[in-house]
Design a protein around this motif. Structure first.
Motif, short mmCIF file in Angstrom:
data_model
loop_
_atom_site.label_atom_id
_atom_site.label_comp_id
_atom_site.label_asym_id
_atom_site.label_seq_id
_atom_site.Cartn_x
_atom_site.Cartn_y
_atom_site.Cartn_z
N LYS A 138 0.81 -1.22 0.00
CA LYS A 138 0.00 0.00 0.00
C LYS A 138 0.85 1.27 0.00
N MET A 139 2.12 1.14 0.37
CA MET A 139 2.97 2.33 0.49
C MET A 139 3.30 2.97 -0.86
N ILE A 140 3.28 2.17 -1.92
CA ILE A 140 3.63 2.68 -3.26
C ILE A 140 2.56 2.23 -4.24
N ASP A 141 2.00 3.18 -4.99
CA ASP A 141 0.97 2.79 -5.95
C ASP A 141 1.61 2.10 -7.16
N GLN A 142 0.79 1.35 -7.87
CA GLN A 142 1.28 0.50 -8.95
C GLN A 142 1.91 1.32 -10.08
N GLU A 143 1.36 2.50 -10.38
CA GLU A 143 1.88 3.31 -11.46
C GLU A 143 3.31 3.78 -11.16
N LEU A 144 3.55 4.22 -9.92
CA LEU A 144 4.89 4.66 -9.52
C LEU A 144 5.87 3.49 -9.50
N ALA A 145 5.41 2.33 -9.05
CA ALA A 145 6.26 1.15 -9.02
C ALA A 145 6.67 0.74 -10.43
N GLU B 200 8.88 2.80 13.08
CA GLU B 200 10.06 3.54 12.63
C GLU B 200 9.77 4.37 11.38
N HIS B 201 8.59 4.18 10.77
CA HIS B 201 8.24 4.82 9.49
C HIS B 201 9.37 4.56 8.49
N HIS B 202 9.68 3.25 8.36
CA HIS B 202 10.84 2.82 7.59
C HIS B 202 10.41 1.83 6.51
N LEU B 203 10.74 2.12 5.26
CA LEU B 203 10.36 1.29 4.12
C LEU B 203 11.60 0.65 3.51
N THR B 204 11.56 -0.67 3.31
CA THR B 204 12.62 -1.37 2.59
C THR B 204 12.16 -1.55 1.14
N GLN C 226 10.46 10.77 -5.01
CA GLN C 226 9.02 10.70 -5.27
C GLN C 226 8.30 9.81 -4.26
N VAL C 227 8.97 8.72 -3.85
CA VAL C 227 8.37 7.85 -2.83
C VAL C 227 8.27 8.61 -1.50
N ARG C 228 9.32 9.35 -1.14
CA ARG C 228 9.28 10.15 0.10
C ARG C 228 8.21 11.22 0.02
N ALA C 229 8.08 11.86 -1.15
CA ALA C 229 7.10 12.93 -1.30
C ALA C 229 5.67 12.44 -1.09
N GLN C 230 5.40 11.18 -1.42
CA GLN C 230 4.07 10.61 -1.22
C GLN C 230 3.73 10.44 0.26
N HIS C 231 4.76 10.46 1.12
CA HIS C 231 4.53 10.17 2.55
C HIS C 231 5.11 11.27 3.44
#
Length: 582
Positions: free
Chosen positions: A91-98, A112-116, A130-135
């Motif tokens: 859910k953290m990254i939408d399919q289009e961005l991925a 930790e608000h930490h994404l691998t 762009q991933v950081r900007a979404q969150h």
């Protein structure tokens, strides 16, 4: 992938590149000199990079390039073919961005608000921004190198279906199960039962469970996790789910799906929460069907630095003094699930250098360690602990680990290995450190042999830690003062009780720690062992030499506010303190 290769020819901060990609692949034997020359010739006539050209020519796979780049840059890599994602991370990254940046979320830590993040190009700053900007811009990201081809395939796999347990259950309830497709490797996530089993495994790891229990009853299936040493029921499913789940679990662990009348053992290896995690699987026929239990073997939790075991400064110094002895036996005692293996592995990891040869005989090997020769007991070929030690002695070991001393043969072989100049580590099931001595004598060890070879004994338990977000301060009662060994006039003393909040899932505890006692065998103790002195005599001598029993270590943890008196009383007998005993 081509972009990743272009970036890796630049120098990494703190790590100077030593080889070009082509030479590295050549040295590894992944390609021949002729294939490299063909690739370089093709590169002159195109704007592609060498790795992409070698893949297009069919000389190497995308996975080989991934691993070569990982070695070249010193970055972690992941094999996505064995990866399992949880619904929260997807859910953290939408399919289009991925799809646009060829990235895949592997795990997400809410606290930790930490994404691998798996990436074909770990230097793609635009994608990371762009991933950081979404969150909100404050998201911590750990990029891990992955094959671009595997990322694209995984995006289709994971984004095409519901990964949440509730969503999968709803999907199953509204459709029909195709048992045959469970046995097809290519079916992947198209079958909801595959996703359900994987989601349960991922959920258990996320919750910090050590075991997963699948327990069939007459009308339903009970699923429980063991978290912090205590079983918690997490799901109850209709009995119709279980046959398909059994098939899936057996296929994953290489068991015989046609055999349900005898116990079976297996092993599963998956990439979960961004790292490799193994599961030891055991099935047991019961009245209502096969009971299956999975032991979660997480190397990150199973091997900790020795100074992180929670020892007091005095106990840590005492352990280091014992380890300085070049030969002899060190035992770790305690009940099942008390963390004995973790302590032994931490000690071995501390001693593990190129200067020593460490060999182990375990039942079975739980955590693979680099440079250590590990073997498993195999009763089918009559390879028990005794036979294993005899064999290891011919392999020129310096340090030997024996999984458990169960009988006189194993105990005697351990002592004789110590006599011939080896450090020997093992475990024993006793309730206290001093209790290991009469136990070994009962097994049949000659007192003189035991006295001259025993360095020390560690006894330990695991207790749950209070949740820092909700623990409640309290003044000890009169009985609690006595249990803690305190003068009741000390009104300033405070202890804490569990409460329960969302952070600890309303249990009041989060995480575990060890409480430990260490008995170092002195010359005087050797004399007592040799003349078969009573346990009371040996205990009296130990106290005079500074021995601190496990109850003292437990009470220290209570007074530090790390755990509660109720939790300590669950694993350690404190009642003798009421009468003034040690």
């Amino acid at each position: 992938m081509a972009q990743a290769q272009k970036k890796t020819v630049k120098e990494m901060p703190g790590k100077k590149p030593t080889q070009k990609l082509g030479k590295l692949l050549l040295d590894q034997g992944s390609i021949t000199k002729d294939q490299l020359m063909i690739g370089l010739r093709e590169q002159q006539n195109s704007n592609k990079l060498l790795g992409a050209i070698l893949i297009d020519l069919g000389f190497v796979t995308d996975a080989i390039i991934r691993d070569a780049l990982s070695q070249y840059t010193g970055q972690r890599s992941v094999d996505l073919s064995q990866a399992v994602l949880d619904a929260e991370s997807v859910k953290m990254i939408d399919q289009e961005l991925a799809r646009r940046h060829v990235i895949l979320p592997l795990s997400y830590d809410k606290q930790e608000h930490h994404l691998t993040l798996a990436m074909g190009d770990t230097f793609n700053i635009v994608a990371l921004d762009q991933v950081r900007a979404q969150h909100g811009g404050n998201l911590k990201i750990t990029p891990i190198l992955a094959s671009q081809e595997e990322i694209v395939r995984s995006i289709e796999q994971f984004y095409g279906f519901d990964l949440s347990i509730d969503g999968i259950l709803h999907e199953i309830e509204t459709g029909e199960l195709d048992f045959d497709s469970l046995q097809e490797d290519d079916s992947g996530y198209s079958h909801p039962m595959v996703r359900l089993v994987n989601a349960l495994l991922a959920d258990a790891v996320q919750q910090g469970a050590s075991d997963i229990h699948f327990e069939p009853e007459e009308a339903f299936l009970r699923i429980r996790y063991r978290v912090d040493g205590v079983l918690r029921q997490v799901r109850s499913l209709h009995k119709s789910y279980w046959p398909a789940m059994v098939v899936r679990l057996k296929i994953m662990s290489d068991m015989d799906i046609a055999e349900s009348r005898v116990p079976q053992d297996g092993r599963i290896s998956l990439s979960l929460v961004g790292r490799q995690i193994d599961f030891r699987v055991a099935s047991q026929p019961t009245t209502h069907g096969e009971n299956i239990v999975l032991r979660i073997l997480d190397k990150k939790k199973g091997i900790v630095p020795m100074d992180k075991l929670g020892l007091t400064d005095d106990n840590l110094s005492l352990l280091q003094l014992m380890l300085a002895r070049p030969e002899g036996v060190i035992l770790v005692t305690g009940p099942t699930g008390s963390g004995k293996t973790t302590t032994l592995y931490s000690v071995l990891n501390h001693l593990n250098t190129e200067a020593v040869n460490i060999m182990t005989m375990e039942d079975p090997v739980e955590y693979p360690l680099p440079m250590i020769r590990q073997s498993s007991v195999n009763e089918a070929i009559q390879m028990g602990f005794g036979e294993g030690i005899r064999s290891m002695m011919r392999q020129d070991p310096d340090i030997i680990l024996i999984g458990e001393i169960r009988d006189s043969v194993t105990a005697e072989m351990a002592m004789r290995a110590a006599m011939t100049g080896h450090q020997v580590f093992s475990t024993l099931h006793t309730n206290s450190a001093i209790g290991a001595i009469p136990r070994l004598l009962d097994i049949g060890i000659v007192p003189e042999l035991l006295a001259s070879n025993l360095i020390g004994i560690i006894s330990q338990r695991l207790v749950r830690k209070l949740c820092n977000d909700c623990k409640q301060e309290a003044t000890p009662t009169e009985v609690e003062y006595k249990l803690l060994g305190l003068d009741k006039d000390k009104k300033s003393v405070k202890i804490f009780h569990p409460q329960g909040c969302p952070s600890c899932d309303y249990h009041g505890y989060r995480g575990r720690m060890s409480i430990i006692e260490i008995l170092k065998i002195s010359g005087d103790m050797d004399d007592m062992i040799a003349r078969r002195a009573s346990t009371r005599e040996m205990l009296s001598l130990a106290f005079s030499e500074g021995y601190m029993p496990i109850a003292e270590d437990a009470c220290r943890r209570v007074l530090e506010g790390i755990t509660s008196l109720d939790e300590v009383s669950r694993v350690v007998d404190l009642t003798e303190r009421l009468s003034g005993g040690n």
